[in-house]
Design an enzyme around this catalytic site. Structure first.
Site, PDB file in Angstrom:
ATOM      1  N   PHE A  23       0.854  -1.185   0.000  1.00  0.00           N
ATOM      2  CA  PHE A  23       0.000   0.000   0.000  1.00  0.00           C
ATOM      3  C   PHE A  23       0.892   1.237   0.000  1.00  0.00           C
ATOM      4  O   PHE A  23       1.904   1.269   0.691  1.00  0.00           O
ATOM      5  CB  PHE A  23      -0.933  -0.003   1.218  1.00  0.00           C
ATOM      6  CG  PHE A  23      -2.098   0.922   1.073  1.00  0.00           C
ATOM      7  CD1 PHE A  23      -3.199   0.549   0.325  1.00  0.00           C
ATOM      8  CD2 PHE A  23      -2.084   2.171   1.664  1.00  0.00           C
ATOM      9  CE1 PHE A  23      -4.283   1.401   0.179  1.00  0.00           C
ATOM     10  CE2 PHE A  23      -3.156   3.036   1.530  1.00  0.00           C
ATOM     11  CZ  PHE A  23      -4.258   2.652   0.781  1.00  0.00           C
ATOM     12  N   PHE A  58      -0.801  -2.778   8.050  1.00  0.00           N
ATOM     13  CA  PHE A  58      -1.563  -3.510   9.064  1.00  0.00           C
ATOM     14  C   PHE A  58      -1.092  -4.959   9.173  1.00  0.00           C
ATOM     15  O   PHE A  58      -1.130  -5.556  10.249  1.00  0.00           O
ATOM     16  CB  PHE A  58      -3.058  -3.459   8.708  1.00  0.00           C
ATOM     17  CG  PHE A  58      -3.966  -3.918   9.804  1.00  0.00           C
ATOM     18  CD1 PHE A  58      -4.412  -3.033  10.773  1.00  0.00           C
ATOM     19  CD2 PHE A  58      -4.394  -5.235   9.863  1.00  0.00           C
ATOM     20  CE1 PHE A  58      -5.263  -3.456  11.789  1.00  0.00           C
ATOM     21  CE2 PHE A  58      -5.239  -5.667  10.867  1.00  0.00           C
ATOM     22  CZ  PHE A  58      -5.677  -4.775  11.839  1.00  0.00           C
ATOM     23  N   GLU A  59      -0.628  -5.525   8.068  1.00  0.00           N
ATOM     24  CA  GLU A  59      -0.212  -6.931   8.034  1.00  0.00           C
ATOM     25  C   GLU A  59       1.228  -7.158   8.484  1.00  0.00           C
ATOM     26  O   GLU A  59       1.684  -8.298   8.581  1.00  0.00           O
ATOM     27  CB  GLU A  59      -0.403  -7.497   6.621  1.00  0.00           C
ATOM     28  CG  GLU A  59      -1.853  -7.704   6.219  1.00  0.00           C
ATOM     29  CD  GLU A  59      -2.604  -6.421   5.886  1.00  0.00           C
ATOM     30  OE1 GLU A  59      -3.825  -6.377   6.134  1.00  0.00           O
ATOM     31  OE2 GLU A  59      -1.986  -5.456   5.385  1.00  0.00           O
ATOM     32  N   ALA A  83       4.328   2.853   4.557  1.00  0.00           N
ATOM     33  CA  ALA A  83       4.006   4.280   4.567  1.00  0.00           C
ATOM     34  C   ALA A  83       2.527   4.429   4.883  1.00  0.00           C
ATOM     35  O   ALA A  83       1.678   3.937   4.141  1.00  0.00           O
ATOM     36  CB  ALA A  83       4.333   4.917   3.222  1.00  0.00           C
ATOM     37  N   ALA A  88      -8.711  11.510   5.506  1.00  0.00           N
ATOM     38  CA  ALA A  88      -9.820  12.235   6.118  1.00  0.00           C
ATOM     39  C   ALA A  88     -10.547  11.433   7.200  1.00  0.00           C
ATOM     40  O   ALA A  88     -11.436  11.954   7.854  1.00  0.00           O
ATOM     41  CB  ALA A  88     -10.811  12.644   5.030  1.00  0.00           C
ATOM     42  N   HIS A  91      -8.945   5.934   9.952  1.00  0.00           N
ATOM     43  CA  HIS A  91      -8.245   4.736   9.486  1.00  0.00           C
ATOM     44  C   HIS A  91      -6.733   4.842   9.720  1.00  0.00           C
ATOM     45  O   HIS A  91      -6.082   3.862  10.079  1.00  0.00           O
ATOM     46  CB  HIS A  91      -8.547   4.516   7.997  1.00  0.00           C
ATOM     47  CG  HIS A  91      -8.058   3.224   7.454  1.00  0.00           C
ATOM     48  ND1 HIS A  91      -8.621   2.019   7.775  1.00  0.00           N
ATOM     49  CD2 HIS A  91      -7.043   2.950   6.599  1.00  0.00           C
ATOM     50  CE1 HIS A  91      -7.979   1.049   7.151  1.00  0.00           C
ATOM     51  NE2 HIS A  91      -7.016   1.587   6.433  1.00  0.00           N
TER      52      HIS A  91
END
Length: 155
Positions: A23, A58-59, A83, A88, A91
């Site tokens: 990501f 997250f993983e 990164a 907004a 999360h």
């Protein structure tokens, strides 16, 4: 005299694992390039670096835990690169908090280095991935080399 231990930045013979979040890949690939540059400059052979790609930051902790428990792969150190850029929604807080758990899953057998950048903007991320603020991937890899040597020294 007081004993002092310090890891050197000499990576000859070390085997490293780099776990990279896909990501924000335009940033994480720059971090990975920086890490590879550091390994090369400090004597770690390209064949002694294993790169594992995960979907997102997250993983990272669960992958670190799995690598540490692997009988197939043994490493001198593990570097986590990612990164997380604020958006907004909340999360950002959830993902950056989970990514930071890479240290808590470490069992002390090998160093686990946190090379995840958390920024307020894309511009800040770009700066930390190789422009104004240096390359945090490079810094994470040199830290991994140094810590692997320190762990070896400690025994």
């Amino acid at each position: 005299m007081t004993a002092q231990l310090e890891g050197l930045r000499i990576g000859n013979g070390q085997k490293h694992c780099v776990i990279v979040s896909k990501f924000n890949e335009f940033i994480t690939e720059s971090l990975l390039k920086g890490a590879k540059d550091a390994y090369r400059q400090h004597g770690v052979a390209e064949s002694d670096v294993t790169v594992i790609y995960v979907p997102g930051a997250f993983e990272l902790p669960q992958t670190v835990k799995r690598v540490l428990g692997s009988k197939k792969y043994q490493f001198s150190a593990i570097v986590c690169l990612g990164a997380v850029i604020r958006g907004a929604t909340s999360h950002y807080d959830l993902v950056s908090g989970e990514a930071a758990k890479v240290g808590s899953v470490a069992d002390g057998s090998v160093p686990v280095i946190f090379g995840v950048i958390t920024t307020e903007s894309i511009e800040q991320a770009i700066e930390r991935a190789g422009t104004k603020a240096g390359n945090k991937g490079y810094e994470a890899a040199t830290t991994a080399i140094e810590m692997a040597n320190l762990f070896k020294e400690i025994g």
